[in-house]
Scaffold this motif. Structure first.
Motif, mmCIF file in Angstrom:
data_model
loop_
_atom_site.group_PDB
_atom_site.id
_atom_site.type_symbol
_atom_site.label_atom_id
_atom_site.label_comp_id
_atom_site.label_asym_id
_atom_site.label_seq_id
_atom_site.Cartn_x
_atom_site.Cartn_y
_atom_site.Cartn_z
ATOM 1 N N ALA A 1 -3.368 -5.784 7.156
ATOM 2 C CA ALA A 1 -4.667 -6.438 7.050
ATOM 3 C C ALA A 1 -5.027 -7.116 8.362
ATOM 4 O O ALA A 1 -4.166 -7.741 8.994
ATOM 5 N N TRP B 1 -8.456 -2.383 2.925
ATOM 6 C CA TRP B 1 -8.335 -3.785 2.543
ATOM 7 C C TRP B 1 -9.685 -4.308 2.059
ATOM 8 O O TRP B 1 -10.728 -3.989 2.622
ATOM 9 N N THR C 1 -5.324 -9.509 0.893
ATOM 10 C CA THR C 1 -4.115 -9.074 0.183
ATOM 11 C C THR C 1 -4.403 -7.943 -0.800
ATOM 12 O O THR C 1 -3.476 -7.262 -1.247
ATOM 13 N N SER D 1 -5.563 -4.306 -1.695
ATOM 14 C CA SER D 1 -5.642 -3.075 -0.917
ATOM 15 C C SER D 1 -5.650 -1.861 -1.836
ATOM 16 O O SER D 1 -5.207 -1.917 -2.981
#
Length: 683
Positions: free
Chosen positions: A285, A321, A342, A344
């Motif tokens: 990310a 993401w 966080t 994805s």
């Protein structure tokens, strides 16, 4: 001896005077008693309405005391969001905090800081259909529609100064009717907020407008935060985002599978746009969450989960993401999901596994082709397919084979993606029985193989050809009571005369109705056919437009409409109007009571009761009183115009039996050789 004085008592005049005086006195007493009873009922209704209003305000006061948030005072809305009459007060309370408050969580958002312990409560007004201009007051914790919750008060009307207004409601409603919650007073710093209430009742607002009972209050929200004075304290909601964990290149990640969840907002007035963004493919990310690809937006209405206005289709394999953000509004600070992200979606190039189903007609006929356009297969979940779909058939067989190989190939189609496709060829079954269908897709570089169900479940039941039908020729215009011939031809299912249909056949004829006098049609019991063609002699007696249906077992047919006209003029008949459709004297007389009368027209009918047509010359009809005490007919002469069809007099005659007439009176209508008709008027 002296004579005794006469003692004859009261005379008739004195007795009548006494009775009149007594009637007047009793009438006055009755009126007084009725008025008193009505007044007592009105007072009872008014007292009950006022008691209900006081009880409702007490209950509303308890609810507002226990509330920590007033979500809204707003006009009512239906399920489509349209404004409907009445207003609602929406409150948020903490569950189990007050004994007087329900503990059942409502369906609406509870607002800031409550979590799962909140209770949504609503007070609302709805029009009383039995009393226009009045409203009923309900208390519930769900939608305000009059079918749920509890009605706690009725006969609610506008106060003397009119329905209260509330400047906090935006946009301004077209009508304030039904609003009980005016704008509350300003809330000084460190004080608790309040909610104003103005409740007026009157069971008879139209008849007694000055007897309206009004209750007002300014109720404190004891569980609310204290006012800060200069500006309201904004809520600080939290925002999280979720998306599918896996995806495939070229396949859209649907908008419905991406969610942003908001908690801790100010309630339904939290409406700042939520923006959904995606970044990728990237193994990790990014440290910052700006400059990403915008996927879509959503407009919230308080806490809850929301989906973007569009989905996203990844073009390459890798990790994508997800990020959600809201700029905030006058009641809420800005909120964002976790950054670095966080959530994805891992996108791969692996083959997808599409599904394939097959369909075909449920029925067929031996020797008749099942068209390729009716044989279909539906492909779903594919990724840019390049292989062809193949259709196969097996039969006739009572049950589907356990395996689906070695079947007869029918046709193919080349799909360009998901969808429903048709076979490029059809199939002609040769025998009667069940034919089972199967479709297969061998797969390609992006798709695994797919097949329809095996053993097969889709079948076409093939039967022998349908029976013949009858072609019943239109006989043209006919005359009631006169026999005529009808030609009937047996037709093959595919068209053309069935020359094998021959001999004496029992044919059932239907369609034409009985004549007005009850005479039924006459049909032959049998018809002799030669090379598929037969002739029947038929006589119909009702003048009408009709059709004729001929049936022999499963073979049937109906002619097109033809006309049966009335026969020659035979008799006269009393009717109720110039249309002639209703008989005025069906049983030969009409019981009308003393002094009754009959206004009648006269129609010309044929031998079967059909309305006949008139010839080229006008027809004069004379009505005479035969005997009895009735008046002379007025007028005594009526005329049927030349060529009138139906032949009904252009005017009517009054047959009247005056009051006090001692006997029935027959009235006879006659014209030349036509059979006369008599109507007996009785008192």
């Amino acid at each position: 001896m002296s004579r005794l004085r006469c003692e004859s008592g009261m005379g008739l005049i004195e007795l009548i005077i006494v009775m009149a005086i007594l009637t007047a006195v009793l009438g006055a007493i009755t009126i007084s008693f009725t008025s008193a009873t009505r007044s007592e009922t009105n007072v009872s209704h008014r007292q009950q309405a006022e008691a209900n209003a006081r009880a409702a305000l007490t209950r509303m006061r308890e609810d507002i005391h226990c509330s920590y948030y007033v979500q809204a005072v707003a006009p009512n809305r239906d399920g489509s969001g349209n404004v409907i009459p009445g207003f609602s007060l929406s409150l948020t309370e903490f569950a189990n905090q007050c004994a007087a408050v329900d503990t059942t969580a409502g369906s609406a958002s509870c607002g800031t800081g409550a979590g799962s312990s909140c209770v949504f409560l609503q007070w609302c007004t709805l029009p009383d259909p039995a009393h226009p201009g009045s409203f009923n007051l309900y208390r519930n914790n769900s939608t305000c529609d009059g079918t749920s919750g509890v009605r706690v008060a009725s006969d609610i009307v506008a106060p003397a100064t009119g329905w209260p207004q509330n400047a906090a409601i935006s946009p301004t409603p077209a009508s304030w009717a039904g609003n009980l919650w005016p704008a509350s007073r300003a809330c000084p710093t460190s004080y608790l907020p309040t909610q104003a209430v103005d409740l007026a009742v009157n069971p008879d607002a139209t008849g007694s407008p000055n007897e309206t009972y009004e209750l007002k209050d300014e109720i404190v929200l004891r569980n609310a935060g204290r006012c800060t004075g200069a500006a309201a304290v904004k809520s600080s909601p939290s925002l999280s985002v979720s998306a599918p964990s896996a995806g495939t290149t070229g396949t859209a990640i649907g908008a419905g599978s991406v969610l942003a969840t908001m908690t801790g907002s100010s309630g339904t007035n939290a409406t700042a746009t939520i923006t959904f963004s995606v970044f990728g493919p990237s193994a990790s990310a990014p440290a910052t969450c700006s400059g990403w690809t915008t996927v879509g937006t959503a407009t919230p209405a308080g806490d809850g989960s929301y989906t973007p206005s569009a989905g996203y289709t990844p073009a390459s394999a890798g990790t994508y993401w997800w990020y959600a953000s809201s700029l905030g509004d006058s009641n809420n600070n800005a909120a964002n999901s976790t950054c670095p992200a966080t959530a994805s979606t891992v996108v791969t190039n692996a083959k997808v596994s599409p599904t394939l189903s097959v369909s075909a007609p449920g029925a067929g006929t031996t020797g008749v082709a099942i068209a390729g356009s009716s044989i279909t297969a539906a492909l779903a979940g594919s990724a840019t397919p390049t292989a062809a779909i193949t259709w196969s058939v097996f039969g006739p067989s009572a049950a589907a084979p356990a395996t689906c190989t070695g079947w007869t190939a029918v046709g193919t189609a080349s799909p360009a993606g998901d969808g429903t496709f048709n076979s490029n060829a059809g199939y002609t079954p040769a025998s009667v029985g069940n034919y089972w269908w199967y479709a297969s897709f061998p797969g390609d570089s992006s798709n695994n193989a797919a097949n329809s169900t095996c053993p097969a479940t889709v079948k076409t039941v093939v039967a022998a050809p349908l029976p013949d039908t009858f072609l019943v020729a239109n006989p043209g215009t006919q005359t009631a009571g006169t026999a005529f011939n009808v030609t009937i031809t047996a037709i093959l299912p595919g068209g053309g005369t069935d020359t094998t249909y021959t001999g004496v056949k029992t044919i059932v004829f239907t369609g034409p109705a009985n004549a007005p006098n009850g005479t039924p049609p006459t049909y032959p019991a049998t018809v002799t056919f030669a090379s598929g063609v037969g002739t029947a002699s038929i006589t119909l007696f009702k003048a009408a437009s009709t059709t004729l249906t001929a049936t022999q077992a499963a073979i049937t047919g109906t002619s097109t409409a033809f006309t049966v006209k009335a026969g020659a003029q035979k008799a006269l008949q009393y009717v109720t109007s110039a249309a002639g459709t209703t008989v005025a004297c069906p049983a030969g007389n009409l019981v009308v009571g003393n002094g009754g009368s009959l206004t009648a027209f006269v129609a010309v009918i044929d031998n079967y009761g059909n309305l006949a047509a008139n010839g080229a010359s006008a027809l004069t009809i004379t009505i005479t009183k035969v005997s009895g005490g009735g008046n002379a007919p007025s007028p005594a002469t009526l005329t049927v115009a030349a060529s009138a069809n139906p032949a009904v007099t252009s005017g009517s005659s009054l047959l009247k039996l005056p009051n006090g007439s001692p006997a029935d009176t027959p009235y006879r209508a006659s014209s030349g050789a036509l059979t006369t008709v008599t109507c007996i008027v009785q008192r």
